[in-house]
Design an enzyme around this catalytic site. Structure first.
Site, PDB file in Angstrom:
ATOM      1  N   GLU A  42      -3.786   8.057   7.627  1.00 41.57           N
ATOM      2  CA  GLU A  42      -3.656   6.605   7.693  1.00 41.57           C
ATOM      3  C   GLU A  42      -2.196   6.235   7.774  1.00 41.57           C
ATOM      4  O   GLU A  42      -1.396   6.635   6.934  1.00 41.57           O
ATOM      5  CB  GLU A  42      -4.298   5.929   6.472  1.00 41.57           C
ATOM      6  CG  GLU A  42      -4.223   4.393   6.539  1.00 41.57           C
ATOM      7  CD  GLU A  42      -4.824   3.733   5.308  1.00 41.57           C
ATOM      8  OE1 GLU A  42      -5.754   2.930   5.489  1.00 41.57           O
ATOM      9  OE2 GLU A  42      -4.375   4.010   4.200  1.00 41.57           O
ATOM     10  N   HIS A  64      -9.641   4.419  -2.981  1.00 39.24           N
ATOM     11  CA  HIS A  64      -9.018   4.528  -1.667  1.00 39.24           C
ATOM     12  C   HIS A  64      -9.979   5.221  -0.713  1.00 39.24           C
ATOM     13  O   HIS A  64     -10.891   5.917  -1.128  1.00 39.24           O
ATOM     14  CB  HIS A  64      -7.717   5.328  -1.743  1.00 39.24           C
ATOM     15  CG  HIS A  64      -6.573   4.546  -2.282  1.00 39.24           C
ATOM     16  ND1 HIS A  64      -5.373   4.420  -1.627  1.00 39.24           N
ATOM     17  CD2 HIS A  64      -6.437   3.814  -3.421  1.00 39.24           C
ATOM     18  CE1 HIS A  64      -4.545   3.673  -2.339  1.00 39.24           C
ATOM     19  NE2 HIS A  64      -5.172   3.300  -3.426  1.00 39.24           N
ATOM     20  N   GLY A  65      -9.741   5.064   0.597  1.00 40.00           N
ATOM     21  CA  GLY A  65     -10.601   5.716   1.582  1.00 40.00           C
ATOM     22  C   GLY A  65     -12.029   5.232   1.481  1.00 40.00           C
ATOM     23  O   GLY A  65     -12.977   6.004   1.578  1.00 40.00           O
ATOM     24  N   GLY A  66     -12.208   3.916   1.320  1.00 42.20           N
ATOM     25  CA  GLY A  66     -13.543   3.372   1.073  1.00 42.20           C
ATOM     26  C   GLY A  66     -14.349   3.049   2.315  1.00 42.20           C
ATOM     27  O   GLY A  66     -15.560   2.854   2.230  1.00 42.20           O
ATOM     28  N   ASN A 115      -9.809  -0.345  -1.388  1.00 41.31           N
ATOM     29  CA  ASN A 115      -9.118  -0.564  -0.125  1.00 41.31           C
ATOM     30  C   ASN A 115     -10.101  -0.566   1.039  1.00 41.31           C
ATOM     31  O   ASN A 115     -10.961   0.307   1.142  1.00 41.31           O
ATOM     32  CB  ASN A 115      -8.068   0.526   0.099  1.00 41.31           C
ATOM     33  CG  ASN A 115      -6.873   0.395  -0.817  1.00 41.31           C
ATOM     34  OD1 ASN A 115      -6.871  -0.413  -1.739  1.00 41.31           O
ATOM     35  ND2 ASN A 115      -5.852   1.181  -0.563  1.00 41.31           N
ATOM     36  N   HIS A 120      -9.492   8.877   4.120  1.00 40.41           N
ATOM     37  CA  HIS A 120      -9.203   7.710   4.954  1.00 40.41           C
ATOM     38  C   HIS A 120      -9.944   7.825   6.285  1.00 40.41           C
ATOM     39  O   HIS A 120     -10.126   8.915   6.815  1.00 40.41           O
ATOM     40  CB  HIS A 120      -7.699   7.610   5.242  1.00 40.41           C
ATOM     41  CG  HIS A 120      -6.897   7.123   4.072  1.00 40.41           C
ATOM     42  ND1 HIS A 120      -5.744   7.737   3.651  1.00 40.41           N
ATOM     43  CD2 HIS A 120      -7.087   6.071   3.233  1.00 40.41           C
ATOM     44  CE1 HIS A 120      -5.252   7.086   2.614  1.00 40.41           C
ATOM     45  NE2 HIS A 120      -6.052   6.076   2.343  1.00 40.41           N
ATOM     46  N   ASP A 139       0.824  -1.201   0.000  1.00 37.77           N
ATOM     47  CA  ASP A 139       0.000   0.000   0.000  1.00 37.77           C
ATOM     48  C   ASP A 139       0.864   1.260   0.000  1.00 37.77           C
ATOM     49  O   ASP A 139       2.089   1.185  -0.048  1.00 37.77           O
ATOM     50  CB  ASP A 139      -0.917  -0.057   1.228  1.00 37.77           C
ATOM     51  CG  ASP A 139      -2.183   0.759   1.086  1.00 37.77           C
ATOM     52  OD1 ASP A 139      -2.445   1.282  -0.003  1.00 37.77           O
ATOM     53  OD2 ASP A 139      -2.925   0.865   2.090  1.00 37.77           O
ATOM     54  N   HIS A 140       0.216   2.409   0.131  1.00 34.57           N
ATOM     55  CA  HIS A 140       0.821   3.743   0.036  1.00 34.57           C
ATOM     56  C   HIS A 140       2.320   3.802   0.350  1.00 34.57           C
ATOM     57  O   HIS A 140       2.731   3.570   1.475  1.00 34.57           O
ATOM     58  CB  HIS A 140       0.118   4.710   0.999  1.00 34.57           C
ATOM     59  CG  HIS A 140      -1.304   4.953   0.665  1.00 34.57           C
ATOM     60  ND1 HIS A 140      -1.723   5.991  -0.138  1.00 34.57           N
ATOM     61  CD2 HIS A 140      -2.428   4.295   1.023  1.00 34.57           C
ATOM     62  CE1 HIS A 140      -3.037   5.963  -0.253  1.00 34.57           C
ATOM     63  NE2 HIS A 140      -3.494   4.931   0.445  1.00 34.57           N
TER      64      HIS A 140
END
Length: 362
Positions: free
Chosen positions: A185, A268-270, A290, A229, A112-113
């Site tokens: 996050e 993202h940020g789901g 995610n 996030h 991830d990130h």
């Protein structure tokens, strides 16, 4: 589901190279997405694989920089060289590769990130990929994510091109982010960014597509459409998944090749999103979403509820409501209470799969 399932296209276990693209092409065509669950221990890995097996669908398992360090052990030192995060990510990858085939589902093994300050972590994982590739003709990981969204668009694309050229030699998938996911996050804090940065423009997406497609077709784009996030009260986050459709339209118009959805998009940020928002994002070409905050909470709830229910059996090793000489080992054995967390996580992962249309897809 129409046509054949994922297992007729790709094998069970960790998949790499063109198999990753084939799986995402299948998801995009059939209008479903695959949840990407952040894993921090073998227990969480096992619960996710169990859920994927029982819902009969593929799964994405991913490690953040902090999650990878935790997997390796909090006792390991993690300097600017990211030694613990590299060691933990590699250890997790080998563990997942060892157990995934037994669950009989396709697994995308992802990281991830990775922000600019964490590039030594990325370099270390690519070193491990290249070493594995020399021996097995495939990289250790299915894919990696570069998150250089805080940099200028030009620098973001330039750095992604640099790394993608290295990854493409192993036919490895790259996920990149353009536009910023708000919130905080795992040490990446975007709580105070300008609101306009939360919505990526179609022209920016096409610039990314043009640069990366010249190297390989194996990439996806995490485009910002108001994502944040964490979990927030309804109405506090304004998601605009229709923007993703505009990205597809714009790129399709530029390419003029008849492909209405040329982009592989990532959500993202789901956590905390409505089912309607998720469905619209998937229809517009999202193939990966995610899910971290919600699954962290789910894992805790099983352990929390067990501790509260069995509190009178967890005060001493011997002695409980059944008698002063009765042992409590069957309650405090980690295999008992950790399993309770796995059960509630298992349920939440199946829910995430169902929300994304990722059920009975094998």
């Amino acid at each position: 589901m129409s046509g054949k399932g994922a297992l007729s296209i790709v094998p069970a276990g960790v998949i790499t190279g063109d198999d990753v693209r084939k799986l995402f092409e299948y998801a995009r065509k059939e209008k479903f997405a695959i949840p990407a669950i952040n894993v921090t221990s073998s227990s969480i890995v096992n619960a996710c694989l169990e859920a994927a097996r029982d819902i009969n669908s593929p799964i994405i398992l991913q490690l953040s920089q902090g999650g990878a360090a935790f997997f390796g052990g909090k006792g390991l030192k993690n300097t600017d060289k990211q030694e613990a995060s590299i060691a933990g990510a590699v250890a997790a990858a080998h563990f997942i590769r060892a157990v995934a085939p037994a669950y009989g589902v396709p697994v995308v093994l992802h990281t991830d990130h990775c922000a600019k300050k964490l590039l030594p972590w990325f370099d270390g994982m690519l070193d491990a990929d290249e070493a594995y590739f020399k021996e097995h003709n495939e990289p250790l990981f299915s894919s990696h994510m570069l998150d250089l969204s805080e940099e200028s668009k030009e620098d973001n694309i330039k750095e992604c091109v640099h790394y993608f050229q290295r990854m493409a030699k192993m036919n490895q998938w790259l996920e990149m982010e353009i536009g910023i996911t708000g919130g905080e996050e795992d040490g990446v804090d975007n709580s105070n960014v300008d609101n306009a940065s939360l919505y990526t423009q179609p022209e920016d997406i096409y610039d990314v597509y043009t640069a990366l497609s010249a190297i390989s077709p194996n990439f996806s784009i995490a485009a910002a459409f108001g994502n944040v996030h964490g979990v927030y009260k309804p109405g506090n986050v304004v998601l605009r998944p229709e923007i993703l459709g505009k990205h597809q339209e714009y790129t399709s118009e530029q390419l003029k090749n008849g492909d209405e959805k040329p982009l592989f998009l990532v959500f993202h940020g789901g956590s905390g999103s409505t089912k309607d928002e998720i469905r619209e994002a998937v229809v517009n070409g999202v193939v990966k979403m995610n899910v971290d905050t919600d699954t962290q909470w789910a894992y805790l709830t099983g352990i929390r509820d067990f501790i509260q229910k069995k509190k009178d059996y967890l005060q001493t090793q011997v002695g409980n409501p059944e008698g002063a000489d009765k042992p409590n080992k069957k309650q405090y054995d980690p295999r008992v209470w950790v399993r309770e967390g796995e059960k509630t996580l298992y349920t939440r992962v199946k829910e995430a799969c169902a929300d994304l249309g990722n059920d009975n897809r094998n």
